[in-house]
Design an enzyme around this catalytic site. Structure first.
Site, PDB file in Angstrom:
ATOM      1  N   LEU A 268       0.687  -1.318   0.055  1.00  0.00           N
ATOM      2  CA  LEU A 268       0.061  -0.018  -0.073  1.00  0.00           C
ATOM      3  C   LEU A 268       0.862   1.224  -0.020  1.00  0.00           C
ATOM      4  CD1 LEU A 268      -2.685  -1.016   2.651  1.00  0.00           C
ATOM      5  CD2 LEU A 268      -2.944  -1.007  -0.256  1.00  0.00           C
ATOM      6  N   GLU A 269       2.338   1.035   0.084  1.00  0.00           N
ATOM      7  CA  GLU A 269       2.963   2.215   0.134  1.00  0.00           C
ATOM      8  C   GLU A 269       4.007   2.249  -1.326  1.00  0.00           C
ATOM      9  OE1 GLU A 269       4.550   3.291   3.912  1.00  0.00           O
ATOM     10  OE2 GLU A 269       3.480   1.849   4.864  1.00  0.00           O
ATOM     11  N   MET A 270       5.218   1.570  -1.094  1.00  0.00           N
ATOM     12  CA  MET A 270       6.071   1.807  -2.011  1.00  0.00           C
ATOM     13  C   MET A 270       5.797   0.540  -3.189  1.00  0.00           C
ATOM     14  SD  MET A 270       9.276   3.659  -0.047  1.00  0.00           S
ATOM     15  CE  MET A 270      10.068   4.539  -1.290  1.00  0.00           C
TER      16      MET A 270
END
Length: 464
Positions: A268-270
């Site tokens: 959900l981030e990088m």
């Protein structure tokens, strides 16, 4: 009348007999704890403080594994005592502090502030407890000893405190700590912090959620990752994160390097697939390859990437706010309302958790200590479990890292869920849910004005 007198007399006999039994057990328990011993190097004042906290029964309600008297297993008594322990440890578990004192270690500033707070308002031990534990009432001499000990321990944290005498022993201190860093690593870490190649599709960098131009945050309710994936939690500021005892809201990372290793592989981030994928992209860059080779024998790896980023983040300290100038003796640095705001900040116990140079980051507190925040907010998710998700300890349910208040005027929205849109709203809700106080509009305005003085300088320039 005769029967009434007889009943009162029997009741009194039973009460004093019970008190005698409790007193005898208290003495035995104190003696057994004392036998554990303290470090030979501990100074006299620390030894006295340890003895006071030990002998006055603080461990009864403020540790999770205290020995209980035999009657603690009886019906009613057990329920009452279990409730007292649950409430006591929810507010202040002293196990860590007692160990630190006994072994002569540096005592947490957060726990020093909590002890000082109950000494100030005389709330400990509570009257109901004292009705059965007569010896536990603190004398004026014992209270003075504990106050002196708090000052002594606070000065161990701030040996070179720049605060003027009026504020020298406050729980909050001006930023003076300078962290030693390897400048070659800092330069490399700065590049990596802003490098989108750490993400799966080369679109997101660390700075995407922690922009140095916007207070070290993204100013979103919850952060957006690769392909605008919506994260579950508000991004905490990267400024002054070096002061934190743990990283992330739930403290799952022990230090800056461990924190730097989390987002790159988080879907959900990088959203990178692996550190091998990231390393291969960086290895294709000759300049980056040479930069790593000049510093690290092993070249480009997960360890060296996160080590360099952590070294850079050590430099993200923001001293010389107007409040720092005030603490150092510049009376004109704050207005009358801002000074009153600081007085209210202390009066309403804000400085009990937001301690030290960073004014936070040194421990975890229950969100909704006095009022049930999550019941009133609703829509509770796993992320709202807080520290419990890391430890599995029911006592850590809804417990979150106390955030730094440095540069707080720049980092809206607030709380782990980003539900407080403005600083005024955050002040109002913190007082209500954490302290159990409903502030007036004037108090909110003055505390907010004070918090706006906490904006500091990065590389000699005031943050905007």
């Amino acid at each position: 009348m005769h029967k009434l007198k007889l009943a009162v007399g029997l009741g009194a006999v039973a009460y004093f007999a019970t008190v005698a039994v409790v007193d005898n057990f208290d003495q035995q328990l104190s003696e057994s704890r004392a036998e554990v011993g303290i470090a030979p190097s501990i100074n006299a004042l620390s030894a006295d403080a340890f003895a006071i906290m030990n002998n006055n029964g603080c461990a009864y309600c403020h540790t999770s594994d205290s020995d209980m008297p035999f009657y603690g297993q009886l019906p009613v008594a057990k329920q009452l005592m279990d409730s007292d322990v649950e409430r006591g440890t929810r507010h202040f578990n002293i196990e860590g502090m007692m160990t630190q004192v006994r072994e002569g270690e540096l005592v947490s500033e957060l726990e020093l502030a909590k002890l000082e707070s109950v000494l100030d308002d005389g709330s400990m031990p509570p009257p109901l407890y004292l009705s059965m534990h007569w010896r536990s009432k603190l004398s004026s001499e014992e209270t003075a000893t504990l106050r002196d000990w708090v000052k002594q321990e606070r000065m161990r944290h701030h040996i070179n405190s720049a605060a003027k005498n009026d504020f020298k022993y406050d729980a909050v201190q001006p930023i003076t700590t300078e962290f030693e860093v390897d400048m070659a690593k800092v330069e490399l870490g700065n590049k990596l912090f802003h490098d989108t190649r750490l993400s799966g599709d080369n679109t997101v960098s660390c700075a995407s959620c922690h922009s140095l131009a916007t207070g070290g945050v993204d100013r979103l309710t919850t952060s957006l990752g690769v392909n605008n994936a919506v994260g579950p939690i508000n991004a905490p500021t990267v400024y002054n994160a070096v002061f934190n005892s743990h990283q992330f809201w739930d403290g799952r990372a022990a230090d800056l390097q461990a924190q730097a290793g989390g987002p790159p592989l988080n879907p959900l981030e990088m959203a990178s697939e692996s550190w091998h994928q990231i390393s291969e992209k960086l290895l294709a860059d000759e300049d980056m390859q040479q930069a790593f080779a000049a510093i690290y024998d092993e070249g480009i790896t997960e360890h060296t990437i996160t080590d360099a980023i952590a070294e850079f983040e050590k430099t993200l300290v923001t001293p010389n706010s107007r409040f720092d100038q005030f603490l150092r003796g510049d009376e004109a640095a704050l207005s009358a309302d801002e000074k009153e705001g600081y007085a209210l900040f202390k009066q309403h116990k804000c400085a009990t958790c937001h301690v030290g140079e960073a004014m936070g980051g040194q421990g975890f507190e229950v969100m909704g200590l006095k009022k049930d925040y999550f019941a009133e907010r609703g829509n509770v998710t796993d992320v709202d479990n807080g520290r419990f998700n890391v430890t599995g300890d029911p006592a850590d349910m809804h417990r979150f890292k106390v955030p730094t208040l440095r540069n707080v005027a720049l980092t809206a929205p607030y709380f782990h869920d980003g539900q407080a849109a403005t600083l005024e709203q955050a002040v109002d809700q913190m007082a209500y849910y954490q302290v159990g106080v409903k502030l007036t509009a004037s108090e909110i305005s003055k505390i907010t004005a004070y918090l706006e003085t906490l904006t500091g300088e990065y590389q000699g320039q005031l943050l905007q």
